[in-house]
Design a protein around this motif. Structure first.
Motif, PDB file in Angstrom:
ATOM      1  N   SER A  15     -77.853   0.881 -53.783  1.00 46.49           N
ATOM      2  CA  SER A  15     -76.658   0.366 -53.090  1.00 46.49           C
ATOM      3  C   SER A  15     -76.346  -1.060 -53.532  1.00 46.49           C
ATOM      4  O   SER A  15     -75.180  -1.425 -53.716  1.00 46.49           O
ATOM      5  CB  SER A  15     -76.817   0.445 -51.568  1.00 46.49           C
ATOM      6  OG  SER A  15     -77.685  -0.550 -51.081  1.00 46.49           O
ATOM      7  N   GLU A  16     -77.381  -1.868 -53.749  1.00 48.08           N
ATOM      8  CA  GLU A  16     -77.155  -3.242 -54.219  1.00 48.08           C
ATOM      9  C   GLU A  16     -76.634  -3.256 -55.651  1.00 48.08           C
ATOM     10  O   GLU A  16     -75.747  -4.036 -55.979  1.00 48.08           O
ATOM     11  CB  GLU A  16     -78.444  -4.059 -54.118  1.00 48.08           C
ATOM     12  CG  GLU A  16     -78.794  -4.451 -52.711  1.00 48.08           C
ATOM     13  CD  GLU A  16     -79.887  -5.492 -52.662  1.00 48.08           C
ATOM     14  OE1 GLU A  16     -80.840  -5.420 -53.476  1.00 48.08           O
ATOM     15  OE2 GLU A  16     -79.776  -6.394 -51.822  1.00 48.08           O
ATOM     16  N   ILE A  25     -73.228   4.967 -48.933  1.00 49.58           N
ATOM     17  CA  ILE A  25     -73.918   5.912 -49.821  1.00 49.58           C
ATOM     18  C   ILE A  25     -74.521   7.054 -49.010  1.00 49.58           C
ATOM     19  O   ILE A  25     -74.422   8.213 -49.393  1.00 49.58           O
ATOM     20  CB  ILE A  25     -74.979   5.193 -50.680  1.00 49.58           C
ATOM     21  CG1 ILE A  25     -74.271   4.295 -51.704  1.00 49.58           C
ATOM     22  CG2 ILE A  25     -75.895   6.198 -51.375  1.00 49.58           C
ATOM     23  CD1 ILE A  25     -75.181   3.507 -52.597  1.00 49.58           C
ATOM     24  N   VAL A  26     -75.118   6.747 -47.860  1.00 45.27           N
ATOM     25  CA  VAL A  26     -75.680   7.797 -47.001  1.00 45.27           C
ATOM     26  C   VAL A  26     -74.568   8.737 -46.537  1.00 45.27           C
ATOM     27  O   VAL A  26     -74.715   9.960 -46.575  1.00 45.27           O
ATOM     28  CB  VAL A  26     -76.448   7.182 -45.805  1.00 45.27           C
ATOM     29  CG1 VAL A  26     -76.806   8.245 -44.782  1.00 45.27           C
ATOM     30  CG2 VAL A  26     -77.708   6.468 -46.300  1.00 45.27           C
ATOM     31  N   ILE A  32     -79.077  13.526 -47.101  1.00 41.38           N
ATOM     32  CA  ILE A  32     -80.032  12.706 -47.849  1.00 41.38           C
ATOM     33  C   ILE A  32     -80.962  11.988 -46.880  1.00 41.38           C
ATOM     34  O   ILE A  32     -80.547  11.582 -45.795  1.00 41.38           O
ATOM     35  CB  ILE A  32     -79.313  11.694 -48.763  1.00 41.38           C
ATOM     36  CG1 ILE A  32     -80.290  11.108 -49.767  1.00 41.38           C
ATOM     37  CG2 ILE A  32     -78.648  10.597 -47.965  1.00 41.38           C
ATOM     38  CD1 ILE A  32     -79.617  10.310 -50.867  1.00 41.38           C
ATOM     39  N   ASN A  33     -82.215  11.881 -47.257  1.00 44.46           N
ATOM     40  CA  ASN A  33     -83.167  11.083 -46.485  1.00 44.46           C
ATOM     41  C   ASN A  33     -83.263   9.728 -47.186  1.00 44.46           C
ATOM     42  O   ASN A  33     -83.838   9.636 -48.275  1.00 44.46           O
ATOM     43  CB  ASN A  33     -84.538  11.766 -46.456  1.00 44.46           C
ATOM     44  CG  ASN A  33     -85.573  10.946 -45.705  1.00 44.46           C
ATOM     45  OD1 ASN A  33     -85.369   9.772 -45.399  1.00 44.46           O
ATOM     46  ND2 ASN A  33     -86.697  11.578 -45.410  1.00 44.46           N
ATOM     47  N   PRO A  34     -82.703   8.668 -46.591  1.00 47.17           N
ATOM     48  CA  PRO A  34     -82.682   7.371 -47.260  1.00 47.17           C
ATOM     49  C   PRO A  34     -84.074   6.819 -47.563  1.00 47.17           C
ATOM     50  O   PRO A  34     -84.218   5.951 -48.417  1.00 47.17           O
ATOM     51  CB  PRO A  34     -81.964   6.449 -46.279  1.00 47.17           C
ATOM     52  CG  PRO A  34     -81.409   7.301 -45.216  1.00 47.17           C
ATOM     53  CD  PRO A  34     -82.079   8.638 -45.293  1.00 47.17           C
ATOM     54  N   VAL A  44     -74.343  10.479 -55.044  1.00 48.72           N
ATOM     55  CA  VAL A  44     -72.915  10.184 -55.152  1.00 48.72           C
ATOM     56  C   VAL A  44     -72.694   8.720 -54.775  1.00 48.72           C
ATOM     57  O   VAL A  44     -73.153   8.263 -53.728  1.00 48.72           O
ATOM     58  CB  VAL A  44     -72.082  11.091 -54.225  1.00 48.72           C
ATOM     59  CG1 VAL A  44     -70.616  10.671 -54.216  1.00 48.72           C
ATOM     60  CG2 VAL A  44     -72.237  12.546 -54.629  1.00 48.72           C
ATOM     61  N   ILE A  45     -72.017   7.995 -55.649  1.00 51.03           N
ATOM     62  CA  ILE A  45     -71.630   6.612 -55.373  1.00 51.03           C
ATOM     63  C   ILE A  45     -70.147   6.651 -55.039  1.00 51.03           C
ATOM     64  O   ILE A  45     -69.314   6.934 -55.906  1.00 51.03           O
ATOM     65  CB  ILE A  45     -71.879   5.685 -56.582  1.00 51.03           C
ATOM     66  CG1 ILE A  45     -73.324   5.803 -57.091  1.00 51.03           C
ATOM     67  CG2 ILE A  45     -71.501   4.255 -56.244  1.00 51.03           C
ATOM     68  CD1 ILE A  45     -74.398   5.376 -56.130  1.00 51.03           C
TER      69      ILE A  45
END
Length: 164
Positions: A15-16, A25-26, A32-34, A44-45
């Motif tokens: 993300s950074e 992003i989540v 998704i499990n962050p 996916v961005i």
């Protein structure tokens, strides 16, 4: 745009790199499990087009200190650049332009194009004599008029390939 997870990456670091919030992003990746992403996993961005949809690519040769702009695989223009010096090498790899800032000030000249690696970019310079040399802290320096021309030509999401 799709990012493929590399060894050692975390979702927060991704993300950074893309200057996109972790929550965005989540939200763009249901289920998704962050806290547990896997090497090779596709992320996916949001808000960036996939580089395959953009006719332009940028190829940077560190040894030749050149940036080559290509349009559908055909060389459009070759620019001289300054690159990272010893102990501050320009990172080698595949990146994309994630955002831009006109007139960032100081040593960054008249334009900043952020790469998908935090703290690195393609930018102008307040020291034109540095172009063609190993002088930066890892960024790619261009003459101000060249980086302005490049910024007018390529959109965010453009692929940038940096090679030795």
């Amino acid at each position: 745009m799709i990012h493929t997870v590399k060894a050692g990456e975390t979702l927060f670091a991704i993300s950074e790199d893309y200057r996109t919030s972790l929550s965005a992003i989540v939200a763009a990746n249901p289920g998704i499990n962050p806290n547990m992403i896997l090497v090779g996993q596709q992320i996916v961005i949001p808000n960036l087009p996939h580089p395959d949809t953009i006719p332009y690519t940028i190829h940077i040769s560190l040894v030749n200190r050149t940036l080559t702009l290509m349009n559908q695989g055909v060389v459009q223009k070759v620019y001289p650049v300054g690159v990272g010096r010893m102990l501050h090498e320009t990172p080698v790899g595949d990146f994309v332009i994630v955002n831009r800032a006109p007139n960032p000030g100081g040593p960054f000249g008249s334009m900043w194009l952020s790469l998908s690696k935090k703290s690195y970019g393609i930018h102008g310079t307040n020291d034109p004599s540095s172009i063609g040399h190993y002088v930066s802290l890892g960024c790619v320096r261009m003459y101000n008029q060249d980086v302005e021309e490049l910024a007018r030509t390529v959109p965010n999401g453009t692929a940038v390939y940096i090679r030795p």
